[in-house]
Design a protein around this motif. Structure first.
Motif, PDB file in Angstrom:
ATOM      1  N   MET A 399       0.831  -1.206   0.000  1.00 63.21           N
ATOM      2  CA  MET A 399       0.000   0.000   0.000  1.00 63.21           C
ATOM      3  C   MET A 399       0.858   1.245   0.000  1.00 63.21           C
ATOM      4  O   MET A 399       1.698   1.399   0.877  1.00 63.21           O
ATOM      5  CB  MET A 399      -0.835   0.014   1.277  1.00 63.21           C
ATOM      6  CG  MET A 399      -2.315  -0.068   1.008  1.00 63.21           C
ATOM      7  SD  MET A 399      -3.199   0.468   2.448  1.00 63.21           S
ATOM      8  CE  MET A 399      -3.186   2.226   2.272  1.00 63.21           C
ATOM      9  N   ALA A 400       0.643   2.117  -0.982  1.00 62.72           N
ATOM     10  CA  ALA A 400       1.391   3.377  -0.983  1.00 62.72           C
ATOM     11  C   ALA A 400       0.733   4.311   0.028  1.00 62.72           C
ATOM     12  O   ALA A 400       1.334   4.693   1.020  1.00 62.72           O
ATOM     13  CB  ALA A 400       1.379   3.982  -2.374  1.00 62.72           C
ATOM     14  N   SER A 401      -0.541   4.638  -0.211  1.00 61.05           N
ATOM     15  CA  SER A 401      -1.255   5.502   0.726  1.00 61.05           C
ATOM     16  C   SER A 401      -2.746   5.248   0.574  1.00 61.05           C
ATOM     17  O   SER A 401      -3.206   4.754  -0.466  1.00 61.05           O
ATOM     18  CB  SER A 401      -0.959   6.969   0.439  1.00 61.05           C
ATOM     19  OG  SER A 401      -1.583   7.324  -0.780  1.00 61.05           O
ATOM     20  N   ALA A 402      -3.496   5.613   1.608  1.00 57.56           N
ATOM     21  CA  ALA A 402      -4.946   5.429   1.554  1.00 57.56           C
ATOM     22  C   ALA A 402      -5.540   6.274   0.426  1.00 57.56           C
ATOM     23  O   ALA A 402      -6.481   5.857  -0.246  1.00 57.56           O
ATOM     24  CB  ALA A 402      -5.563   5.803   2.895  1.00 57.56           C
ATOM     25  N   GLU A 403      -4.957   7.477   0.166  1.00 55.43           N
ATOM     26  CA  GLU A 403      -5.479   8.355  -0.887  1.00 55.43           C
ATOM     27  C   GLU A 403      -5.336   7.681  -2.250  1.00 55.43           C
ATOM     28  O   GLU A 403      -6.264   7.642  -3.040  1.00 55.43           O
ATOM     29  CB  GLU A 403      -4.711   9.698  -0.917  1.00 55.43           C
ATOM     30  CG  GLU A 403      -5.005  10.622   0.249  1.00 55.43           C
ATOM     31  CD  GLU A 403      -4.383  10.133   1.558  1.00 55.43           C
ATOM     32  OE1 GLU A 403      -3.337   9.445   1.510  1.00 55.43           O
ATOM     33  OE2 GLU A 403      -4.958  10.419   2.627  1.00 55.43           O
ATOM     34  N   GLN A 404      -4.137   7.104  -2.496  1.00 53.51           N
ATOM     35  CA  GLN A 404      -3.915   6.463  -3.787  1.00 53.51           C
ATOM     36  C   GLN A 404      -4.842   5.259  -3.960  1.00 53.51           C
ATOM     37  O   GLN A 404      -5.417   5.031  -5.023  1.00 53.51           O
ATOM     38  CB  GLN A 404      -2.455   6.040  -3.914  1.00 53.51           C
ATOM     39  CG  GLN A 404      -2.129   5.574  -5.327  1.00 53.51           C
ATOM     40  CD  GLN A 404      -0.692   5.100  -5.434  1.00 53.51           C
ATOM     41  OE1 GLN A 404       0.210   5.699  -4.862  1.00 53.51           O
ATOM     42  NE2 GLN A 404      -0.493   4.000  -6.150  1.00 53.51           N
ATOM     43  N   LEU A 405      -4.984   4.488  -2.872  1.00 49.66           N
ATOM     44  CA  LEU A 405      -5.867   3.321  -2.947  1.00 49.66           C
ATOM     45  C   LEU A 405      -7.304   3.760  -3.223  1.00 49.66           C
ATOM     46  O   LEU A 405      -8.016   3.134  -4.009  1.00 49.66           O
ATOM     47  CB  LEU A 405      -5.774   2.519  -1.633  1.00 49.66           C
ATOM     48  CG  LEU A 405      -6.635   1.267  -1.555  1.00 49.66           C
ATOM     49  CD1 LEU A 405      -6.319   0.276  -2.669  1.00 49.66           C
ATOM     50  CD2 LEU A 405      -6.462   0.582  -0.196  1.00 49.66           C
ATOM     51  N   ALA A 406      -7.730   4.851  -2.573  1.00 53.57           N
ATOM     52  CA  ALA A 406      -9.099   5.346  -2.805  1.00 53.57           C
ATOM     53  C   ALA A 406      -9.280   5.704  -4.279  1.00 53.57           C
ATOM     54  O   ALA A 406     -10.328   5.420  -4.871  1.00 53.57           O
ATOM     55  CB  ALA A 406      -9.375   6.549  -1.910  1.00 53.57           C
ATOM     56  N   ASN A 407      -8.248   6.280  -4.901  1.00 56.48           N
ATOM     57  CA  ASN A 407      -8.342   6.605  -6.330  1.00 56.48           C
ATOM     58  C   ASN A 407      -8.472   5.340  -7.173  1.00 56.48           C
ATOM     59  O   ASN A 407      -9.257   5.277  -8.109  1.00 56.48           O
ATOM     60  CB  ASN A 407      -7.098   7.384  -6.802  1.00 56.48           C
ATOM     61  CG  ASN A 407      -7.106   8.788  -6.227  1.00 56.48           C
ATOM     62  OD1 ASN A 407      -8.168   9.299  -5.852  1.00 56.48           O
ATOM     63  ND2 ASN A 407      -5.938   9.401  -6.135  1.00 56.48           N
ATOM     64  N   GLU A 408      -7.689   4.301  -6.801  1.00 64.35           N
ATOM     65  CA  GLU A 408      -7.751   3.034  -7.552  1.00 64.35           C
ATOM     66  C   GLU A 408      -9.143   2.409  -7.403  1.00 64.35           C
ATOM     67  O   GLU A 408      -9.689   1.847  -8.349  1.00 64.35           O
ATOM     68  CB  GLU A 408      -6.686   2.060  -7.034  1.00 64.35           C
ATOM     69  CG  GLU A 408      -5.272   2.460  -7.440  1.00 64.35           C
ATOM     70  CD  GLU A 408      -4.199   1.703  -6.650  1.00 64.35           C
ATOM     71  OE1 GLU A 408      -4.487   0.614  -6.115  1.00 64.35           O
ATOM     72  OE2 GLU A 408      -3.070   2.226  -6.551  1.00 64.35           O
ATOM     73  N   ILE A 409      -9.725   2.533  -6.204  1.00 65.40           N
ATOM     74  CA  ILE A 409     -11.065   1.979  -5.980  1.00 65.40           C
ATOM     75  C   ILE A 409     -12.074   2.691  -6.890  1.00 65.40           C
ATOM     76  O   ILE A 409     -12.899   2.063  -7.544  1.00 65.40           O
ATOM     77  CB  ILE A 409     -11.469   2.128  -4.491  1.00 65.40           C
ATOM     78  CG1 ILE A 409     -10.598   1.229  -3.613  1.00 65.40           C
ATOM     79  CG2 ILE A 409     -12.958   1.825  -4.297  1.00 65.40           C
ATOM     80  CD1 ILE A 409     -10.746   1.480  -2.113  1.00 65.40           C
ATOM     81  N   ARG A 410     -11.947   4.012  -6.957  1.00 60.63           N
ATOM     82  CA  ARG A 410     -12.922   4.769  -7.768  1.00 60.63           C
ATOM     83  C   ARG A 410     -12.724   4.526  -9.263  1.00 60.63           C
ATOM     84  O   ARG A 410     -13.654   4.682 -10.048  1.00 60.63           O
ATOM     85  CB  ARG A 410     -12.825   6.262  -7.451  1.00 60.63           C
ATOM     86  CG  ARG A 410     -13.337   6.541  -6.050  1.00 60.63           C
ATOM     87  CD  ARG A 410     -13.466   8.000  -5.799  1.00 60.63           C
ATOM     88  NE  ARG A 410     -14.716   8.531  -6.316  1.00 60.63           N
ATOM     89  CZ  ARG A 410     -14.927   9.814  -6.594  1.00 60.63           C
ATOM     90  NH1 ARG A 410     -13.965  10.681  -6.429  1.00 60.63           N
ATOM     91  NH2 ARG A 410     -16.088  10.221  -7.042  1.00 60.63           N
ATOM     92  N   ALA A 411     -11.506   4.111  -9.633  1.00 58.98           N
ATOM     93  CA  ALA A 411     -11.283   3.796 -11.051  1.00 58.98           C
ATOM     94  C   ALA A 411     -12.019   2.497 -11.410  1.00 58.98           C
ATOM     95  O   ALA A 411     -12.452   2.305 -12.542  1.00 58.98           O
ATOM     96  CB  ALA A 411      -9.787   3.664 -11.325  1.00 58.98           C
ATOM     97  N   GLN A 412     -12.185   1.601 -10.428  1.00 52.87           N
ATOM     98  CA  GLN A 412     -12.909   0.347 -10.707  1.00 52.87           C
ATOM     99  C   GLN A 412     -14.412   0.480 -10.432  1.00 52.87           C
ATOM    100  O   GLN A 412     -15.233   0.088 -11.238  1.00 52.87           O
ATOM    101  CB  GLN A 412     -12.329  -0.803  -9.876  1.00 52.87           C
ATOM    102  CG  GLN A 412     -13.070  -2.113 -10.150  1.00 52.87           C
ATOM    103  CD  GLN A 412     -12.505  -3.306  -9.410  1.00 52.87           C
ATOM    104  OE1 GLN A 412     -11.296  -3.489  -9.337  1.00 52.87           O
ATOM    105  NE2 GLN A 412     -13.389  -4.138  -8.868  1.00 52.87           N
ATOM    106  N   ILE A 413     -14.740   1.013  -9.217  1.00 48.65           N
ATOM    107  CA  ILE A 413     -16.163   1.168  -8.862  1.00 48.65           C
ATOM    108  C   ILE A 413     -16.494   2.620  -9.195  1.00 48.65           C
ATOM    109  O   ILE A 413     -16.371   3.511  -8.331  1.00 48.65           O
ATOM    110  CB  ILE A 413     -16.406   0.875  -7.362  1.00 48.65           C
ATOM    111  CG1 ILE A 413     -15.766  -0.434  -6.943  1.00 48.65           C
ATOM    112  CG2 ILE A 413     -17.891   0.946  -7.017  1.00 48.65           C
ATOM    113  CD1 ILE A 413     -16.562  -1.671  -7.160  1.00 48.65           C
ATOM    114  N   THR A 414     -16.868   2.850 -10.416  1.00 46.39           N
ATOM    115  CA  THR A 414     -16.898   4.225 -10.917  1.00 46.39           C
ATOM    116  C   THR A 414     -17.941   5.102 -10.228  1.00 46.39           C
ATOM    117  O   THR A 414     -17.787   6.310 -10.191  1.00 46.39           O
ATOM    118  CB  THR A 414     -17.104   4.227 -12.440  1.00 46.39           C
ATOM    119  OG1 THR A 414     -18.169   3.323 -12.729  1.00 46.39           O
ATOM    120  CG2 THR A 414     -15.847   3.809 -13.171  1.00 46.39           C
ATOM    121  N   ASP A 415     -18.999   4.487  -9.676  1.00 40.96           N
ATOM    122  CA  ASP A 415     -20.013   5.323  -9.015  1.00 40.96           C
ATOM    123  C   ASP A 415     -19.827   5.398  -7.497  1.00 40.96           C
ATOM    124  O   ASP A 415     -20.703   5.898  -6.789  1.00 40.96           O
ATOM    125  CB  ASP A 415     -21.430   4.848  -9.366  1.00 40.96           C
ATOM    126  CG  ASP A 415     -21.659   3.380  -9.030  1.00 40.96           C
ATOM    127  OD1 ASP A 415     -20.686   2.690  -8.621  1.00 40.96           O
ATOM    128  OD2 ASP A 415     -22.796   2.909  -9.167  1.00 40.96           O
TER     129      ASP A 415
END
Ligand SMILES: Cc1cc2nc3c(=O)[nH]c(=O)nc-3n(C[C@H](O)[C@H](O)[C@H](O)COP(=O)(O)OP(=O)(O)OC[C@H]3O[C@@H](n4cnc5c(N)ncnc54)[C@H](O)[C@@H]3O)c2cc1C
Length: 506
Positions: A399-415
């Motif tokens: 894990m790099a950071s929670a912020e980066q992970l949150a971005n990756e999540i939104r790239a998959q779960i777009t809504d």
């Protein structure tokens, strides 16, 4: 006592009583060293002190005043160790201490902060500096200067759950809602009598670890029928949660006229958490509740500092816990040592050992567990060396950071909303993908109970995080309880009641 399907003939190396931070920390460390471990918790994991803390991984600036240098040095160094182990649930935080010259002179605070900056190893966390407040400051106009330094904030109950998962992944058997009724030595073993809703059963272990927190002394006296080597002082501490008092992500450390300090800490984006108090507590630790006097005290300290004045009507929620402190016969509850003491007892050489944990901090749980292993080494000479300083807790891997992970999540779960992705990232870290799987929209996550809680998350929590009730989810695996409506809780209860048991084996 009857044998139940839960009984087995296995003789464990360690039986640990208590699923607070100290019990699970010891269970994880011991399992990773190759010991076979059983842990029982009478309620849910982190039901008591370990979910009622100020949620700080901190050196404890004020302990320097009480000359607790050993504790502060160890705690300061642990900040960065734990930050690297669990970057999802732990984050650096800047603390502002408004200067009130009649309480502590500036030179004294600067000296304290110098020690704070240099006593423990510090690479990522910034050092301290002076600050000056302008008109836009949230503080009363009379407060014009202060100091700033670093510590960390943690999700305390998730720290416990992640350590329990870590222990299980290393082979430990962890059972919740299972009380230890008694235990007796039979030659080289402890025979441990347990009870849960399925009935009573026994297990055997070569060593017993008493990590019962506020119940540590009572457990020795009543359940083991032995003499406790130390007394315990139960010191209540309470917090109030109010709507955000000020903007920004910094915390405030407020010095009060009684020389105690109280924190105001940004909490879950919308709130400020204010605490804590220190009062001697005599009752049942499971029943502790904030008192009117404590509420008035916390509001008074806050109002003495902030422009935004609070009344009781602003309080959204409260929580209270009792610190199980080792009795050092101090008159002042704030001055009792926050350090831990481990007591190893064994009446003769061939007797099974008992190790009891007195006191401690969330911050030092990992070092406490290492010391416990050190003490038990003589009984398990084949045990491997220490390992917990560098291995990530579940979800903290890659894990790099929670912020980066949150971005990756939104790239998959777009809504997924920004706040939902952020909550998922900071609760589960990289394990979030075990919940989301291949889903590409929130709709694919099943029933929605409210506040971004979907069936897939509930299923994961039941399977991997020992959840059995809505309270476990709403107050310990998350803090969604702060916003859940009664009808939403009801639908979650119905779902849980109809769900087959899918918990992974122990
Ligand atoms: C108000 C307050 C603020 C704090 N703030 C901080 C902070 O910011 N940072 C920090 O580092 N530390 C903080 N602490 C200290 C920290 O929270 C505690 O040191 C720590 O949580 C103690 O953990 P524990 O495992 O010993 O006890 P607990 O978390 O209470 O766990 C003991 C467990 O044993 C179980 N148990 C007892 N008897 C039995 C039995 N017979 N069978 C089975 N299970 C049993 C109990 O149910 C309980 O869950 C704070 C404490 C308080 C009260």
């Amino acid at each position: 006592m009857q044998t139940s399907p839960q009984s087995n003939d296995k003789i464990y190396d360690l039986a640990v009583i208590g699923g607070g931070i100290n019990g699970v920390g010891i269970a994880a460390d011991a399992s990773g060293r190759g010991l076979s471990v059983f842990l029982c918790e009478k309620d849910d994991l982190a039901s008591h002190t370990s979910s009622a803390s100020s949620k700080l991984i901190h050196g404890g600036l004020r302990y320097l005043e009480h000359k607790e240098f050993r504790l502060v040095r160890e705690a300061l160094a642990e900040r960065e160790v734990l930050l690297a182990k669990a970057p999802h649930i732990i984050r650096p935080m800047r603390f502002i201490m408004p200067h009130r010259p009649h309480l502590r002179p500036a030179w004294l605070i600067r000296t304290g902060l110098f020690f704070y900056d240099h006593l423990g190893k510090r690479e990522k966390l910034l050092g301290s500096n002076n600050v000056y407040f302008k008109e836009d400051s949230p503080l009363n106009a009379a407060i014009t200067r202060g100091f700033e330094y670093s510590d960390c904030a943690v999700d305390d109950s998730r720290l416990v759950v992640l350590n329990a998962m870590h222990a299980r992944e290393k082979g430990a058997d962890i059972v919740t809602r299972t009380r230890c009724l008694s235990a007796q030595r039979e030659g080289q073993y402890w025979v441990v009598d347990l009870e849960n809703e399925k009935g009573q059963f026994q297990i055997k272990a070569k060593a017993l670890v008493n990590a019962a927190g506020p119940w540590v002394a009572q457990f020795i006296k009543q359940d083991l029928q032995l003499k406790s080597p130390y007394g315990i002082r139960l010191i209540q501490g309470s917090h109030i949660i109010v709507p955000k008092l000020y903007e920004g992500d910094k915390a405030f450390i407020m010095q009060n006229d009684d020389r105690r300090i109280v924190f105001a800490i940004p909490y879950l984006d919308q709130y400020t958490m204010i605490g804590t108090t220190d009062r001697e507590y005599q009752g049942d630790p499971a029943q502790v509740k904030i008192t009117q006097e404590e509420i008035a005290y916390l509001i008074e300290v806050s109002n003495a500092h902030f422009k935004n004045q609070l009344t009781q009507a602003d309080i959204i929620s409260t929580f209270a816990g009792v610190r199980p402190l080792c009795d050092d016969e101090s008159d002042n509850p704030s001055a009792i040592t926050r350090d831990y003491t481990l007591a190893l007892s064994q009446e003769s050489e061939d007797q099974a050992p008992l190790l009891s944990v007195f006191g401690g901090k969330l911050t030092t749980y990992r070092k406490l567990a290492e010391s416990a292993m050190q003490q038990l080494k003589a009984f398990f000479p084949e045990m491997k060396g220490s390992w917990t300083a560098t291995e990530a807790l579940p979800g903290g891997e890659n894990m790099a950071s929670a912020e980066q992970l949150a971005n990756e999540i939104r790239a998959q779960i777009t809504d997924a909303s920004e706040s939902l992705a952020k909550r998922w990232a900071s609760a589960y870290g990289s394990r979030i993908w075990n919940i989301l799987g291949e889903a590409t929209s929130v709709e694919q996550l099943g029933q929605h109970f409210g506040q971004g809680l979907y069936a897939k998350e509930v299923d994961y929590l039941c399977r991997f995080e020992w959840v059995t009730t809505s309270q476990d989810i709403l107050w310990r695996r998350s803090k969604l309880g702060l916003n859940f409506a009664p009808s939403e809780i009801e639908s979650l209860d119905v779902y849980l009641a109809n769900k087959p048991n899918t918990t992974v084996a122990a």
